[in-house]
Design an enzyme around this catalytic site. Structure first.
Site, PDB file in Angstrom:
ATOM      1  N   ASP A 145     -21.359  30.589  12.299  1.00  0.00           N
ATOM      2  CA  ASP A 145     -21.224  31.803  11.495  1.00  0.00           C
ATOM      3  C   ASP A 145     -20.034  31.648  10.557  1.00  0.00           C
ATOM      4  O   ASP A 145     -18.957  31.213  10.975  1.00  0.00           O
ATOM      5  CB  ASP A 145     -21.027  33.012  12.414  1.00  0.00           C
ATOM      6  CG  ASP A 145     -21.126  34.326  11.651  1.00  0.00           C
ATOM      7  OD1 ASP A 145     -21.832  34.371  10.631  1.00  0.00           O
ATOM      8  OD2 ASP A 145     -20.499  35.304  12.088  1.00  0.00           O
ATOM      9  N   HIS A 183     -15.018  41.206   2.309  1.00  0.00           N
ATOM     10  CA  HIS A 183     -14.948  41.383   3.767  1.00  0.00           C
ATOM     11  C   HIS A 183     -13.678  40.743   4.330  1.00  0.00           C
ATOM     12  O   HIS A 183     -12.948  41.362   5.113  1.00  0.00           O
ATOM     13  CB  HIS A 183     -16.183  40.770   4.435  1.00  0.00           C
ATOM     14  CG  HIS A 183     -16.106  40.721   5.923  1.00  0.00           C
ATOM     15  ND1 HIS A 183     -16.200  41.847   6.710  1.00  0.00           N
ATOM     16  CD2 HIS A 183     -15.916  39.684   6.785  1.00  0.00           C
ATOM     17  CE1 HIS A 183     -16.089  41.505   7.988  1.00  0.00           C
ATOM     18  NE2 HIS A 183     -15.908  40.199   8.061  1.00  0.00           N
ATOM     19  N   GLU A 210     -22.392  43.512  11.923  1.00  0.00           N
ATOM     20  CA  GLU A 210     -22.048  42.752  10.731  1.00  0.00           C
ATOM     21  C   GLU A 210     -23.345  42.431  10.017  1.00  0.00           C
ATOM     22  O   GLU A 210     -24.213  41.738  10.566  1.00  0.00           O
ATOM     23  CB  GLU A 210     -21.279  41.470  11.081  1.00  0.00           C
ATOM     24  CG  GLU A 210     -19.852  41.785  11.528  1.00  0.00           C
ATOM     25  CD  GLU A 210     -18.953  40.577  11.681  1.00  0.00           C
ATOM     26  OE1 GLU A 210     -17.730  40.741  11.543  1.00  0.00           O
ATOM     27  OE2 GLU A 210     -19.455  39.473  11.954  1.00  0.00           O
ATOM     28  N   GLU A 263     -25.485  40.437   7.743  1.00  0.00           N
ATOM     29  CA  GLU A 263     -25.396  39.059   7.254  1.00  0.00           C
ATOM     30  C   GLU A 263     -26.780  38.539   6.881  1.00  0.00           C
ATOM     31  O   GLU A 263     -27.805  39.125   7.220  1.00  0.00           O
ATOM     32  CB  GLU A 263     -24.818  38.132   8.336  1.00  0.00           C
ATOM     33  CG  GLU A 263     -23.454  38.562   8.856  1.00  0.00           C
ATOM     34  CD  GLU A 263     -22.724  37.446   9.604  1.00  0.00           C
ATOM     35  OE1 GLU A 263     -23.025  36.249   9.372  1.00  0.00           O
ATOM     36  OE2 GLU A 263     -21.849  37.779  10.417  1.00  0.00           O
ATOM     37  N   ASP A 292     -24.655  40.312  13.255  1.00  0.00           N
ATOM     38  CA  ASP A 292     -23.692  39.681  14.164  1.00  0.00           C
ATOM     39  C   ASP A 292     -22.899  40.789  14.863  1.00  0.00           C
ATOM     40  O   ASP A 292     -21.775  41.122  14.474  1.00  0.00           O
ATOM     41  CB  ASP A 292     -22.773  38.766  13.351  1.00  0.00           C
ATOM     42  CG  ASP A 292     -21.714  38.094  14.197  1.00  0.00           C
ATOM     43  OD1 ASP A 292     -21.906  37.986  15.420  1.00  0.00           O
ATOM     44  OD2 ASP A 292     -20.687  37.672  13.625  1.00  0.00           O
ATOM     45  N   ARG A 312     -15.044  44.907  18.413  1.00  0.00           N
ATOM     46  CA  ARG A 312     -13.763  44.719  17.705  1.00  0.00           C
ATOM     47  C   ARG A 312     -12.555  44.768  18.615  1.00  0.00           C
ATOM     48  O   ARG A 312     -11.537  44.112  18.341  1.00  0.00           O
ATOM     49  CB  ARG A 312     -13.617  45.789  16.621  1.00  0.00           C
ATOM     50  CG  ARG A 312     -14.686  45.763  15.566  1.00  0.00           C
ATOM     51  CD  ARG A 312     -14.780  44.429  14.873  1.00  0.00           C
ATOM     52  NE  ARG A 312     -15.825  44.441  13.849  1.00  0.00           N
ATOM     53  CZ  ARG A 312     -16.221  43.361  13.198  1.00  0.00           C
ATOM     54  NH1 ARG A 312     -15.688  42.165  13.459  1.00  0.00           N
ATOM     55  NH2 ARG A 312     -17.170  43.452  12.298  1.00  0.00           N
ATOM     56  N   GLN A 362     -12.529  41.408  20.405  1.00  0.00           N
ATOM     57  CA  GLN A 362     -12.205  40.387  19.403  1.00  0.00           C
ATOM     58  C   GLN A 362     -10.725  40.384  19.031  1.00  0.00           C
ATOM     59  O   GLN A 362     -10.084  39.325  18.979  1.00  0.00           O
ATOM     60  CB  GLN A 362     -13.062  40.649  18.144  1.00  0.00           C
ATOM     61  CG  GLN A 362     -12.814  39.679  16.998  1.00  0.00           C
ATOM     62  CD  GLN A 362     -13.580  40.092  15.733  1.00  0.00           C
ATOM     63  OE1 GLN A 362     -14.391  41.023  15.755  1.00  0.00           O
ATOM     64  NE2 GLN A 362     -13.334  39.402  14.641  1.00  0.00           N
ATOM     65  N   LYS A 390     -18.185  38.383  20.198  1.00  0.00           N
ATOM     66  CA  LYS A 390     -19.367  38.205  19.363  1.00  0.00           C
ATOM     67  C   LYS A 390     -20.511  37.474  20.053  1.00  0.00           C
ATOM     68  O   LYS A 390     -21.626  37.437  19.519  1.00  0.00           O
ATOM     69  CB  LYS A 390     -18.990  37.433  18.085  1.00  0.00           C
ATOM     70  CG  LYS A 390     -18.211  38.274  17.096  1.00  0.00           C
ATOM     71  CD  LYS A 390     -17.660  37.423  15.976  1.00  0.00           C
ATOM     72  CE  LYS A 390     -16.840  38.250  15.002  1.00  0.00           C
ATOM     73  NZ  LYS A 390     -17.672  39.018  14.057  1.00  0.00           N
ATOM     74  N   THR A 421     -26.696  38.259  19.056  1.00  0.00           N
ATOM     75  CA  THR A 421     -26.816  38.208  17.599  1.00  0.00           C
ATOM     76  C   THR A 421     -28.287  38.425  17.294  1.00  0.00           C
ATOM     77  O   THR A 421     -29.139  37.698  17.818  1.00  0.00           O
ATOM     78  CB  THR A 421     -26.371  36.830  17.053  1.00  0.00           C
ATOM     79  OG1 THR A 421     -25.044  36.559  17.504  1.00  0.00           O
ATOM     80  CG2 THR A 421     -26.415  36.798  15.535  1.00  0.00           C
ATOM     81  N   GLU A 478     -14.905  48.026   8.513  1.00  0.00           N
ATOM     82  CA  GLU A 478     -14.465  48.284   7.141  1.00  0.00           C
ATOM     83  C   GLU A 478     -14.834  49.691   6.673  1.00  0.00           C
ATOM     84  O   GLU A 478     -14.033  50.368   6.023  1.00  0.00           O
ATOM     85  CB  GLU A 478     -15.101  47.273   6.186  1.00  0.00           C
ATOM     86  CG  GLU A 478     -14.711  45.836   6.456  1.00  0.00           C
ATOM     87  CD  GLU A 478     -15.678  44.897   5.777  1.00  0.00           C
ATOM     88  OE1 GLU A 478     -15.476  44.570   4.606  1.00  0.00           O
ATOM     89  OE2 GLU A 478     -16.676  44.492   6.429  1.00  0.00           O
TER      90      GLU A 478
END
Ligand SMILES: O=C(O)/C=C/C(=O)CC(=O)CC(=O)O
Ligand SMILES: [Ca+2]
Ligand SMILES: [Mg+2]
Length: 408
Positions: free
Chosen positions: A121, A128, A194, A196, A228, A232, A235, A248, A252, A356
């Site tokens: 990834d 971002h 996420e 993607e 993904d 948080r 992480q 993570k 996925t 975000e």
């Protein structure tokens, strides 16, 4: 007039003959028999049965339980098979053979269409990376010093890639905020998405032989949507100094449909201007084909659109990512998959993660059923996308969806 055929599509159908994405399906009658399918309109063509019915030389590649043999067959075969499929769904003389082999998409079950080999990834969106840098490392520079010199990536967990529609169990793990005296263990309280785009490798490469930028199309078969999922809180505590790990690796999600690169020729677009000249193996300035893809992504929670990330804004291209991940001689295997990195554009409503969108929970967003900072149990996240196709027709990229279920 004869009864309408499923092959008579409305004008501008995003799953017309210009698209023809591949997937793997089973029917309610034969739930154990996986078959390769090609989507046309609101139907799935049993591609192997079609090849056999028409005496096609590609039956060996299509009458299969997954995409593996076709992926490994290489670019010339990909092109030839696509031409054959295009004829099967467009030439009127084939209709009597083809029509009985069409299944409504709503009546079949879709499966992961390939065996995932390795999973990487990336982190290729400047917007971002800048946002995450500001949130996670407020005292440092938003972008790390290497960011504009190489596409940053990490190796993810291939075995937990799941097909769209699979429930996602809220992960548990360690977390510790600066205010906590010691780490605590429990279900993640900052479960995120996420948005993607994933790229699927077909043709392998040899150990010790880098894959140059201009060999991208020889190796990459197609692309698809990827979510993904990211915890948080887990992480933020675990990632120094080796990067994402358990925050993570729990799941996925990927789309059930893989769109061949050939369907996206009209969507190729130049990436943003480079402010730092890349080293020669990453320098795509003289490439005749622009390296970007104009894909318009939409992120919905419980059916409510929360973001529209533009893939055209990605700084590093998929070809640069492939060149970088093999420049040390690491080989490719059929079924390797790599994610673009979270897609975030410059505007607030273009951000591809809740981290975000809510600025790490500081600014909740409004949904019809209340405010959200991060995901709640029962939330269903759906990414959809389309790309410009030939003659102004859209190329539908399908969807990747998943629902959060409580921690076990
Ligand atoms: O900057 C960090 O510490 C990590 C950011 C990410 O969440 C990494 C990631 O998954 C890359 C991406 O999707 O862009
Ligand atoms: Ca990611
Ligand atoms: Mg993940």
């Amino acid at each position: 007039m004869s009864e309408q055929s499923p092959l008579d599509l409305a004008e501008g159908d995003p799953f017309g003959p210009h698209n023809l994405p591949y997937g793997v399906f089973t029917t309610a009658d034969e739930p154990e028999r996986r078959r390769l399918g090609v989507r046309i309109g609101d139907h799935v063509l049993d591609a192997g049965a079609a090849a056999l019915a028409l005496g096609s030389p590609y039956a060996d590649l299509l009458a299969q339980p997954d995409l593996g043999p076709l992926l490994a067959a290489g670019r010339t075969a990909w092109r030839d098979v696509r031409r054959a499929l295009t004829a099967w769904v467009t030439v009127p003389a084939h209709r009597p053979d083809i029509e009985p082999l069409l299944h409504p998409v709503g009546a079949v079950t879709m499966h992961l269409p390939y065996d995932v080999a390795d999973y990487v990834d990336f982190y290729a969106s400047e917007n971002h990376a800048t946002n995450v840098g500001r949130i996670f490392r407020p005292d440092g520079d938003a972008l790390t010093p290497n960011w504009k010199h190489l596409p940053i990536g990490y190796h993810g967990r291939a075995g937990t890639i799941v097909v769209s529609g699979t429930d996602v169990v809220r992960p548990s793990g360690q977390r510790k905020t600066p205010a906590d005296a010691a780490p605590v263990f429990g279900p993640s309280v900052k479960l995120d998405i996420e948005a993607e785009v994933g790229f699927l490798v077909g043709t392998p490469s040899e150990l010790g032989s880098p894959v140059p930028l201009d060999a991208f199309r020889d190796h990459v078969f197609g692309l698809f949507l990827l979510n993904d999922w990211s915890a948080r809180d887990i992480q933020a505590w675990e990632y120094v100094p080796l990067g994402p790990f358990l925050g993570k690796s729990f799941a996925t999600s990927v789309s059930a449909w893989v769109t061949p690169l050939e369907a996206l020729d009209a969507a190729r677009t130049a990436p943003p201007a480079r402010d730092v000249e890349p080293l020669p193996y990453l320098d795509d300035a003289s490439d005749e084909e622009p390296g970007g893809f104009d894909l318009r992504i939409s992120v919905a929670i419980n059916g409510h659109v929360v973001a529209e990330p533009p893939f055209a804004s990605m700084y590093w291209t998929a070809a640069q990512q492939l060149a970088h991940m093999t420049v040390n001689g690491a080989s490719l295997r059929t079924g390797d998959l790599y994610g673009s990195g979270t897609v975030s554009g410059p505007e607030v409503h273009q951000r591809g993660s809740l981290l975000e969108l809510t600025w790490n929970g500081r600014d909740p967003i409004d949904l019809p059923d209340g405010k959200r900072t991060f995901l709640e149990d029962g939330d269903e996240v759906t990414l959809t996308a389309w790309a410009p196709g030939p003659d102004g027709v859209r190329v539908g990229l399908g969807e990747v969806t998943g629902r959060i279920v409580p921690a076990s």
